[in-house]
Motif scaffolding. Sequence first.
Motif, PDB file in Angstrom:
ATOM      1  N   GLY A 423       0.786  -1.230   0.000  1.00 26.48           N
ATOM      2  CA  GLY A 423       0.000   0.000   0.000  1.00 26.48           C
ATOM      3  C   GLY A 423       0.809   1.266   0.000  1.00 26.48           C
ATOM      4  O   GLY A 423       0.535   2.193   0.765  1.00 26.48           O
ATOM      5  N   GLY A 424       1.798   1.355  -0.833  1.00 30.19           N
ATOM      6  CA  GLY A 424       2.587   2.580  -0.918  1.00 30.19           C
ATOM      7  C   GLY A 424       3.462   2.577  -2.145  1.00 30.19           C
ATOM      8  O   GLY A 424       3.642   1.544  -2.796  1.00 30.19           O
ATOM      9  N   ASN A 425       4.039   3.730  -2.448  1.00 31.72           N
ATOM     10  CA  ASN A 425       4.795   3.882  -3.691  1.00 31.72           C
ATOM     11  C   ASN A 425       6.009   4.770  -3.455  1.00 31.72           C
ATOM     12  O   ASN A 425       5.963   5.978  -3.702  1.00 31.72           O
ATOM     13  N   PRO A 426       7.123   4.206  -2.946  1.00 33.96           N
ATOM     14  CA  PRO A 426       8.304   5.042  -2.691  1.00 33.96           C
ATOM     15  C   PRO A 426       8.856   5.693  -3.950  1.00 33.96           C
ATOM     16  O   PRO A 426       9.553   6.702  -3.852  1.00 33.96           O
ATOM     17  N   LEU A 436      17.636   5.922  -5.217  1.00 33.26           N
ATOM     18  CA  LEU A 436      16.783   4.847  -4.732  1.00 33.26           C
ATOM     19  C   LEU A 436      16.834   3.651  -5.673  1.00 33.26           C
ATOM     20  O   LEU A 436      16.844   2.497  -5.217  1.00 33.26           O
ATOM     21  N   SER A 437      16.884   3.904  -6.982  1.00 31.57           N
ATOM     22  CA  SER A 437      16.934   2.800  -7.939  1.00 31.57           C
ATOM     23  C   SER A 437      18.169   1.943  -7.734  1.00 31.57           C
ATOM     24  O   SER A 437      18.119   0.716  -7.871  1.00 31.57           O
ATOM     25  N   GLU A 438      19.285   2.567  -7.404  1.00 31.91           N
ATOM     26  CA  GLU A 438      20.494   1.800  -7.104  1.00 31.91           C
ATOM     27  C   GLU A 438      20.331   1.040  -5.789  1.00 31.91           C
ATOM     28  O   GLU A 438      20.674  -0.142  -5.694  1.00 31.91           O
ATOM     29  N   ALA A 439      19.781   1.706  -4.784  1.00 33.73           N
ATOM     30  CA  ALA A 439      19.572   1.043  -3.492  1.00 33.73           C
ATOM     31  C   ALA A 439      18.614  -0.135  -3.626  1.00 33.73           C
ATOM     32  O   ALA A 439      18.745  -1.143  -2.920  1.00 33.73           O
ATOM     33  N   TRP A 440      17.661  -0.019  -4.537  1.00 29.15           N
ATOM     34  CA  TRP A 440      16.631  -1.035  -4.730  1.00 29.15           C
ATOM     35  C   TRP A 440      17.199  -2.353  -5.244  1.00 29.15           C
ATOM     36  O   TRP A 440      16.538  -3.384  -5.182  1.00 29.15           O
ATOM     37  N   THR A 441      18.444  -2.341  -5.745  1.00 28.98           N
ATOM     38  CA  THR A 441      19.073  -3.578  -6.230  1.00 28.98           C
ATOM     39  C   THR A 441      19.725  -4.373  -5.100  1.00 28.98           C
ATOM     40  O   THR A 441      20.214  -5.480  -5.337  1.00 28.98           O
ATOM     41  N   ARG A 442      19.736  -3.855  -3.875  1.00 29.27           N
ATOM     42  CA  ARG A 442      20.477  -4.506  -2.801  1.00 29.27           C
ATOM     43  C   ARG A 442      19.716  -5.624  -2.087  1.00 29.27           C
ATOM     44  O   ARG A 442      20.307  -6.659  -1.766  1.00 29.27           O
ATOM     45  N   PRO A 443      18.416  -5.495  -1.764  1.00 27.55           N
ATOM     46  CA  PRO A 443      17.735  -6.600  -1.065  1.00 27.55           C
ATOM     47  C   PRO A 443      17.645  -7.848  -1.932  1.00 27.55           C
ATOM     48  O   PRO A 443      17.594  -7.771  -3.167  1.00 27.55           O
TER      49      PRO A 443
END
Length: 769
Positions: A423-426, A436-443
């Motif tokens: 229920g959200g859209n960072p 954020l797009s770079e960070a999003w590759t870490r998990p």
Amino acid sequence: MSRIKRVPHCSHWGAYTILVEDNRIVGVEPFEHDPAPSPIIHSIAEWANPERRVPRPMVRSGWLDKRENSDRRGRGREKFVPVSWDEATTLVADEVRRVADTFGNASIFAGSYGWTNSGRLHHASSLLKRMLNLVGGFTRHVDTYSIAAGPVILRHTLGSDDACGGRANTLDTIAQHTETLVVFGALSPRTAQNEAGGIGSHRLETYLRKIVERGVKIIHVSPLKDDLPDWVDAEWWPIRPNTDTALMLGLAGEIVKAGRHDTDFLARCTSGADRLLRYLEGKADGGRKDALWAAGICGLGAGQIAELARRLVDTRSMLTVSWSLQRAHHGEQPFWAALGLASMIGQIGLPGGGVGYGYASLGGVGAPLNLSKSPAISQLKRPIDSFIPVARISDMLLNPGRPFSYEGEIRSYPDTRLVYWAGGNPYHHHQDLNRLSEAWTRPETIIVQDPMFTATAQRADIVLPATTSIERNDLAGNRRSDFILAMKKAIEPLGEARSDFDIFNAIAGKLGVAERFNEGRDEMGWVRHLYEACRDDSSKRFGFTMPEFDAFWESGYAHCPVKADHTFLADFRNEPEEHPLNTESGKIVLGSETLARLDYPDCRSHPAWIEPAEWLGTAEAGQMHLISHQPAGRLHSQLEAGPSSRAMKRNGREQARLHPDDAAALGIVDGQTIRIWNDRGECLATAEVSDEVRRCVLVLPTGAWFTPTGNSGLEVAGNPNVLTLDIGTSQFGQGCSAHTCLVRVEPCPADRRDAFEAYQETLAALAAV
């Protein structure tokens, strides 16, 4: 022959009746008790449009093949594979169990950030956290993107964040008693359309008209003239963005210089005032803070500042401070400086006097206070205490184990392996989206649960389709609303979508905790239970009778007990020793012993002007200050394709406003496609030339669906968060600094405009999934 069905409902922008025929929305009627209904309610049929909906559970192909060992840069690029609900919920439960068992529960980040819908049962964020708390916990966030630095400093200096959460002077008291009203930021129906948890009646316009009718002197301090309605006769002070703190301190210093500060109030009701007085008098740094000093920083006239300082003491004066002011570098300071100025004036605790925060930032702030319990499903007890400040998501993902500070405490970022976002859209509300797009590759795994195929859902490993509020039963209400409102199901779910409660209940079953999650209640069992808890509380504590559930459900609404004509801190002012505040001194803190010990250069021991990282005072030639505020036609990125939102766009893009002189200097004409850029990113928008914007300021609303194209990453829909600065407000508050942002602007070359075709292709591709 079909018959039109009338269905009571509520959303963040108000209550209404949905008209339904043959499972199709054919109209919307405003709530009968709403004096100023929002036009956004007429966009809700867009929820039933399948083009942007998630049709069925899906898994990214690369993750399905290799799970946690997949190529994480495939997110947003690889195709999705449809799976059954049974398989999808098994995959989710297995991932929660794997990460918890292997790395610990702190490695699960439940990043949900509300705002999906106003329902109190199907509140995705609460349900996610309820489920995870039953299996060992998770890392959470504290505060919100809307307001973080402000509550942190007020909890320290006023003992609570009540003053910015709707518990300061009610607007009816201001309308009746205030003689001079200084509006820092906005006081606009544009932002007052919305309220977390829903709202029954929009009252801001009613109170504003009473203020105007009484002839209250209104000073409007904002780079944007239309932050007040045009029918309000206000004196516009077009301040440089991010300099409100200097103006507040200059006003306070001018009052002190004239010897007109309220020494009795300072002695009885504040602590540490001597620290602030030394600063204002220049004894701390050799520079007196007065009208002349402030004028040089704010771009305003010293004479008008000095005149206002006199008037603030001579009349019953009220300061209002928008939430937006603290979404900036050193955002703690305008909230604290406003408190310092109000303390120097000495009218805190008097009817129509003092300071309040967030009026019109949400529709219920300043409304009569709801006294009773508000409906909410419990998130249950937290087994672990792991959290990050809400706006530090990229920092957390990029820097596992690195220490961070918050409210004077040192913690460490967890090693995040699983992100579950419901229920959200960072990719709407976070800053510096390329970072954020770079960070999003870490998990290792990202799960997104949402009705819409948002930019966040497009970049997930597992996507779970949730229903919108019009496809399920719920109820709305909150502590700033004088109604509890029925949210009845209007249409059948689209595709294979399921309610948030049903989704989490199924996952809880596979984790072995379903009985504790659902407590033996189904959807309507919970709706009834939440309502009856509020009804029982109203009766026992206030002797207020609310209708029984069946009568409420039939009528669609119930009144709550409220208190009008509220004056904030009246009892404290009269007897500060008998009514102490929850601060280090029991009084209003103007000089902080805690912050003196911490010795932070970015949050000192008293309110202070500290230059932000980016502002017009140090801008290079051609740079403009970007303001990314809440749009008029939608809430955040919700209903971005609805008619109210589309009416605010031009040429399919968001409109960016700039002053005619700036437009002429840059060779930009009204309606032209422009390129906006800085070192963090670039986006396209349509120019709107307006003299209601201060020179050297560009205004681009938030909420356009993030749409980067090609290898360049040019964002073509007009999302300002490809440009904004991703740093904390300070070491103390760690809020977002979205409004501290310098950009450059130019007419867009033809070859870049062609990129918009790729935007249309992206939307078509989503519809085809």
